[in-house]
Design an enzyme around this catalytic site. Structure first.
Site, mmCIF file in Angstrom:
data_model
loop_
_atom_site.group_PDB
_atom_site.id
_atom_site.type_symbol
_atom_site.label_atom_id
_atom_site.label_comp_id
_atom_site.label_asym_id
_atom_site.label_seq_id
_atom_site.Cartn_x
_atom_site.Cartn_y
_atom_site.Cartn_z
ATOM 1 N N CYS A 170 63.404 40.637 43.860
ATOM 2 C CA CYS A 170 64.171 40.779 45.103
ATOM 3 C C CYS A 170 65.667 40.617 44.810
ATOM 4 O O CYS A 170 66.278 41.503 44.234
ATOM 5 C CB CYS A 170 63.649 39.819 46.164
ATOM 6 S SG CYS A 170 64.211 40.206 47.838
ATOM 7 N N HIS B 128 57.914 41.220 46.239
ATOM 8 C CA HIS B 128 57.541 39.876 45.776
ATOM 9 C C HIS B 128 56.130 39.873 45.182
ATOM 10 O O HIS B 128 55.149 39.720 45.909
ATOM 11 C CB HIS B 128 57.609 38.885 46.940
ATOM 12 C CG HIS B 128 58.998 38.589 47.374
ATOM 13 N ND1 HIS B 128 59.779 37.631 46.765
ATOM 14 C CD2 HIS B 128 59.774 39.148 48.342
ATOM 15 C CE1 HIS B 128 60.968 37.599 47.346
ATOM 16 N NE2 HIS B 128 60.989 38.517 48.309
ATOM 17 N N GLU C 168 54.755 37.537 43.640
ATOM 18 C CA GLU C 168 54.213 36.178 43.731
ATOM 19 C C GLU C 168 53.550 35.869 45.065
ATOM 20 O O GLU C 168 52.875 34.852 45.203
ATOM 21 C CB GLU C 168 55.329 35.153 43.452
ATOM 22 C CG GLU C 168 56.367 35.005 44.541
ATOM 23 C CD GLU C 168 57.511 36.002 44.515
ATOM 24 O OE1 GLU C 168 58.557 35.692 45.106
ATOM 25 O OE2 GLU C 168 57.372 37.096 43.928
#
Length: 188
Positions: free
Chosen positions: A78, A165, A167
């Site tokens: 990001c 993202h 994660e």
């Protein structure tokens, strides 16, 4: 060990947790950590986390300026993706619309980071700005209908950026993307 530079993003602990889950040692450090201290950790890779502002990325840019001293794979997530683009001469600006949702991306080139993944993935995005112009010596690895540069890679160095993202649990194969990065770092 993979070092995670904390740029103040809301998901930084999820990066650490995902890496731990797949068996990779990692450490979250403030982005103001001096370069000498980071070098002393002898990282096998570095991740620039997301965060609220390009003006608050601490020593991340200095790591890029002194890349030869580290010579390890880097992944920008990001804001980290945007920082890498800006540092290498790309342009960052407001996207067509703010993204806080699932977005379908198309992988244009598998490369190591997307190895073994489907060509289309639904990923979690949380950003207002995006990379508007690719920096020289980079190639686009993935795009979406709303963001033409969802993922990129330096043509000669193991430096990657992803706008989304990996994660976050909502991202399809996000764990696999981080696993592939860990493999690039020699951790798996």
């Amino acid at each position: 060990m993979i070092v995670i530079m904390d740029n103040g993003g809301q998901y930084v602990h999820r990066i650490w947790r995902t890496l731990r889950y797949i068996g990779v040692e990692s450490k979250i450090i403030p982005n103001t950590t001096p370069l000498e201290d980071i070098k002393a950790m002898n990282p096998s890779g570095i991740i620039f986390s997301g965060g609220p502002s390009l003006e608050n990325t601490g020593n991340c840019e200095k790591i890029l300026e002194n890349y030869d001293e580290f010579n390890v794979p880097i992944l920008g997530i990001c804001l980290g993706h945007q920082l890498i683009a800006k540092f290498f001469g790309g342009k960052v600006g407001r996207g067509e619309k703010a993204e806080y949702s699932l977005v379908e991306i198309e992988i244009l080139e598998e490369d190591e980071i997307f190895k073994g993944l489907p060509r289309k993935l639904r990923v979690w995005e949380s950003h207002m700005d995006e990379v508007k112009e690719l920096p020289p010596n980079f190639k686009v690895l993935a795009r979406s209908e709303t963001c033409p540069i969802e993922a990129m890679k330096h043509e000669e160095l193991p430096i990657y950026g992803v706008q989304f993202h990996p994660e976050v649990a909502h991202t399809e194969h996000g764990e696999d993307i981080l696993r592939n990065f860990a493999k690039l770092c020699g951790e798996l």
